[in-house]
Scaffold this motif. Structure first.
Motif, PDB file in Angstrom:
ATOM      1  N   ASN A 111       0.823  -1.202   0.000  1.00  0.00           N
ATOM      2  CA  ASN A 111       0.000   0.000   0.000  1.00  0.00           C
ATOM      3  C   ASN A 111       0.859   1.255   0.000  1.00  0.00           C
ATOM      4  O   ASN A 111       1.903   1.304   0.638  1.00  0.00           O
ATOM      5  CB  ASN A 111      -0.927  -0.005   1.223  1.00  0.00           C
ATOM      6  N   VAL A 112       0.402   2.282  -0.739  1.00  0.00           N
ATOM      7  CA  VAL A 112       1.061   3.589  -0.771  1.00  0.00           C
ATOM      8  C   VAL A 112       0.108   4.614  -0.181  1.00  0.00           C
ATOM      9  O   VAL A 112      -1.081   4.652  -0.531  1.00  0.00           O
ATOM     10  CB  VAL A 112       1.432   3.983  -2.217  1.00  0.00           C
ATOM     11  N   GLU A 113       0.609   5.432   0.721  1.00  0.00           N
ATOM     12  CA  GLU A 113      -0.220   6.440   1.375  1.00  0.00           C
ATOM     13  C   GLU A 113      -0.685   7.488   0.376  1.00  0.00           C
ATOM     14  O   GLU A 113       0.087   7.980  -0.445  1.00  0.00           O
ATOM     15  CB  GLU A 113       0.557   7.127   2.498  1.00  0.00           C
ATOM     16  N   VAL A 114      -1.973   7.834   0.464  1.00  0.00           N
ATOM     17  CA  VAL A 114      -2.580   8.845  -0.400  1.00  0.00           C
ATOM     18  C   VAL A 114      -3.268   9.874   0.481  1.00  0.00           C
ATOM     19  O   VAL A 114      -3.816   9.525   1.537  1.00  0.00           O
ATOM     20  CB  VAL A 114      -3.592   8.205  -1.381  1.00  0.00           C
ATOM     21  N   ASP A 115      -3.250  11.118   0.057  1.00  0.00           N
ATOM     22  CA  ASP A 115      -3.935  12.182   0.792  1.00  0.00           C
ATOM     23  C   ASP A 115      -5.384  11.759   1.051  1.00  0.00           C
ATOM     24  O   ASP A 115      -6.128  11.473   0.110  1.00  0.00           O
ATOM     25  CB  ASP A 115      -3.898  13.466  -0.037  1.00  0.00           C
ATOM     26  N   PRO A 116      -5.819  11.706   2.331  1.00  0.00           N
ATOM     27  CA  PRO A 116      -7.183  11.232   2.638  1.00  0.00           C
ATOM     28  C   PRO A 116      -8.283  12.127   2.076  1.00  0.00           C
ATOM     29  O   PRO A 116      -9.438  11.701   2.000  1.00  0.00           O
ATOM     30  CB  PRO A 116      -7.212  11.218   4.177  1.00  0.00           C
ATOM     31  N   GLU A 155       6.661   7.564  -6.223  1.00  0.00           N
ATOM     32  CA  GLU A 155       5.398   6.974  -5.775  1.00  0.00           C
ATOM     33  C   GLU A 155       4.456   8.045  -5.235  1.00  0.00           C
ATOM     34  O   GLU A 155       3.892   7.926  -4.155  1.00  0.00           O
ATOM     35  CB  GLU A 155       5.652   5.877  -4.729  1.00  0.00           C
ATOM     36  N   ARG A 156       4.277   9.083  -6.054  1.00  0.00           N
ATOM     37  CA  ARG A 156       3.383  10.185  -5.694  1.00  0.00           C
ATOM     38  C   ARG A 156       2.360  10.424  -6.786  1.00  0.00           C
ATOM     39  O   ARG A 156       2.690  10.404  -7.979  1.00  0.00           O
ATOM     40  CB  ARG A 156       4.171  11.473  -5.469  1.00  0.00           C
ATOM     41  N   LEU A 157       1.119  10.646  -6.380  1.00  0.00           N
ATOM     42  CA  LEU A 157       0.069  11.092  -7.286  1.00  0.00           C
ATOM     43  C   LEU A 157       0.113  12.608  -7.377  1.00  0.00           C
ATOM     44  O   LEU A 157       0.215  13.293  -6.359  1.00  0.00           O
ATOM     45  CB  LEU A 157      -1.310  10.663  -6.776  1.00  0.00           C
ATOM     46  N   GLN A 158       0.004  13.139  -8.595  1.00  0.00           N
ATOM     47  CA  GLN A 158       0.004  14.590  -8.741  1.00  0.00           C
ATOM     48  C   GLN A 158      -0.661  14.988 -10.053  1.00  0.00           C
ATOM     49  O   GLN A 158      -0.843  14.158 -10.948  1.00  0.00           O
ATOM     50  CB  GLN A 158       1.433  15.134  -8.688  1.00  0.00           C
TER      51      GLN A 158
END
Length: 331
Positions: A111-116, A155-158
Motif C-alpha cells: 500500500n502507498v499512502e494517499v492524501d485522505p 510513488e506520488r500522485l500529482q
C-alpha cells in the motif's frame, strides 16, 4: 472495402494497457489486473491475488489501474486504485482512497499512502511514459476532466499539465467520454472527438511543459459507412496511430470499422469489422517486442508460463489419449 472478422464473445480478458511490448490483462468487467503477458513470445505470469477479504472488497469501488516501467530500477509495476466506503446508517460514505502496487516478481501488493482528502470517480486511459503512469481523471458530480499522473520513482500522485481548451467547457459525461489519451512515437497525446464531426489530436512536444501542447491535426470524420463524405452522419473516432507523413489510423465506433486517413493520396480507406454486436470495440496501440518475462521479474518464486508450450502439452496428451483408446479398441 475489406472485412475483418472478430470473435468478441471468445475473449476472456480486457486490456489495462501496453508497456514495452507487454500487456496487462484484466477482468473484463471489474477491470482488476490479473495477468502480464507478451503476446509475441507467449510468456505470461499471474499477478498475486489481493490480500483483502470478501467483506473488504465489498466496500471498495474500482477507480483506475495502470501498468508501467521504472527505467531507473528496471522494474515493471502494476497499480490498483480504489475508493473505500464505510456504511453509516443506510448510506455508504467515502472514507479514503487506496493505492496498491505490485512490482513484478514480488509475491504481494503493498500500500502507498494517499492524501485522505483526495477523491476521484474514475481514472481512464492509463499511459506509461518516462517512468510515469498518466490517466484522464474524472472529478466531482460534473465529471470535469484533467490529467493525473503517478511517478513510479517517487510513488506520488500529482496533477499534470493539460492541453489548453480541451477540457474546458466539457461538463457533461456524454461529451467527456469522447476525450482519450495515449502515447505516439514517445510523445503523450490527447485526442478530442467531442464535436462528433471531427477528431482533434494534441501532442506534448516537451514532456511536462504545458506550453508545448501542440495541435497536430483536425480531421473531418463525418463519413458514411462506405467511406464517402457524408455531412448528415455523426462520427465517433479514436486515433490508433499517427504516421510521420501525416496519415492516421483511427477506430470508427459508429460504423464498427477502422479508417486509414491519408489526405494527400487516398483520403479515407475503410476496413469493416464484422462479428460483433457492440460498438465498444476495444483496440489499443501496441508495439511488439521480445522482452522475456523471466528477465524482468525480480523474485525466485514467480512462475512464468508459456501458452505455446501449454498448447503443445495439451495436444500431446490428446494424442496419447487417442492412442490409448485405439489400443483399447484393438484389445
Amino acid at each position: 472495402m475489406l472485412n475483418i472478422d472478430v470473435k468478441p464473445y471468445d475473449d476472456k480478458f480486457g486490456v489495462v494497457n501496453s508497456c514495452n511490448g507487454l500487456l496487462c490483462l484484466c477482468c473484463p468487467f471489474e477491470g482488476n489486473p490479473l495477468v502480464i503477458c507478451n503476446p509475441v513470445t507467449g510468456q505470461f505470469m499471474r499477478l498475486p491475488k489481493a490480500t483483502k477479504t470478501p467483506n473488504q472488497l465489498r466496500n471498495l469501488e474500482p477507480v483506475g489501474f495502470g501498468f508501467g516501467f521504472q527505467p531507473k530500477t528496471n522494474e515493471y509495476m502494476v497499480i490498483q486504485i480504489w475508493n473505500k466506503f464505510v456504511k453509516r446508517g443506510y448510506h455508504h460514505v467515502f472514507e479514503r482512497m487506496i493505492l496498491d502496487i505490485n512490482t513484478l516478481g514480488t509475491p504481494s501488493w503493498r500500500n502507498v499512502e494517499v492524501d485522505p482528502q483526495v477523491f476521484y470517480s474514475r481514472l481512464k486511459y492509463p499511459t506509461c511514459l518516462n517512468g510515469v503512469i498518466h490517466w484522464i481523471r474524472f472529478e466531482g458530480q460534473t465529471q470535469n476532466r484533467s490529467i493525473l499522473c503517478f511517478c513510479l520513482e517517487s510513488e506520488r500522485l500529482q496533477s499534470f499539465p493539460s492541453p489548453p481548451h480541451v477540457f474546458r467547457n466539457h461538463h457533461t459525461v456524454s461529451r467527456n467520454e469522447r476525450i482519450s489519451m495515449g502515447e505516439s512515437r514517445g510523445l503523450l497525446y490527447i485526442c478530442d472527438t467531442s464535436s462528433f464531426h471531427d477528431v482533434t489530436m494534441w501532442v506534448m512536444k516537451e514532456y511536462g511543459i504545458g506550453e508545448s501542447w501542440t495541435k497536430v491535426y483536425n480531421i473531418d470524420t463525418s463519413i458514411s459507412a462506405l467511406g464517402r463524405p457524408d455531412r448528415r452522419r455523426c462520427g465517433l473516432c479514436w486515433p490508433l496511430k499517427h504516421f510521420e507523413d501525416g496519415a492516421s489510423l483511427l477506430l470508427y465506433h459508429s460504423c464498427k470499422c477502422l479508417i486509414y486517413f491519408e489526405p494527400e493520396k487516398y483520403g479515407f480507406k475503410v476496413f469493416r469489422i464484422h462479428g460483433t454486436d457492440s460498438e465498444q470495440v476495444q483496440i489499443i496501440p501496441h508495439t511488439p517486442s521480445l522482452v522475456s518475462l523471466k528477465d524482468v521479474v525480480k523474485g525466485d518464486n514467480i512462475e512464468v508460463l508459456n501458452i505455446y508450450s501449454m498448447c503443445a502439452n495439451v495436444k500431446l496428451r490428446e494424442e496419447n489419449e487417442v492412442l490409448s483408446l485405439s489400443q483399447l479398441m484393438v484389445t
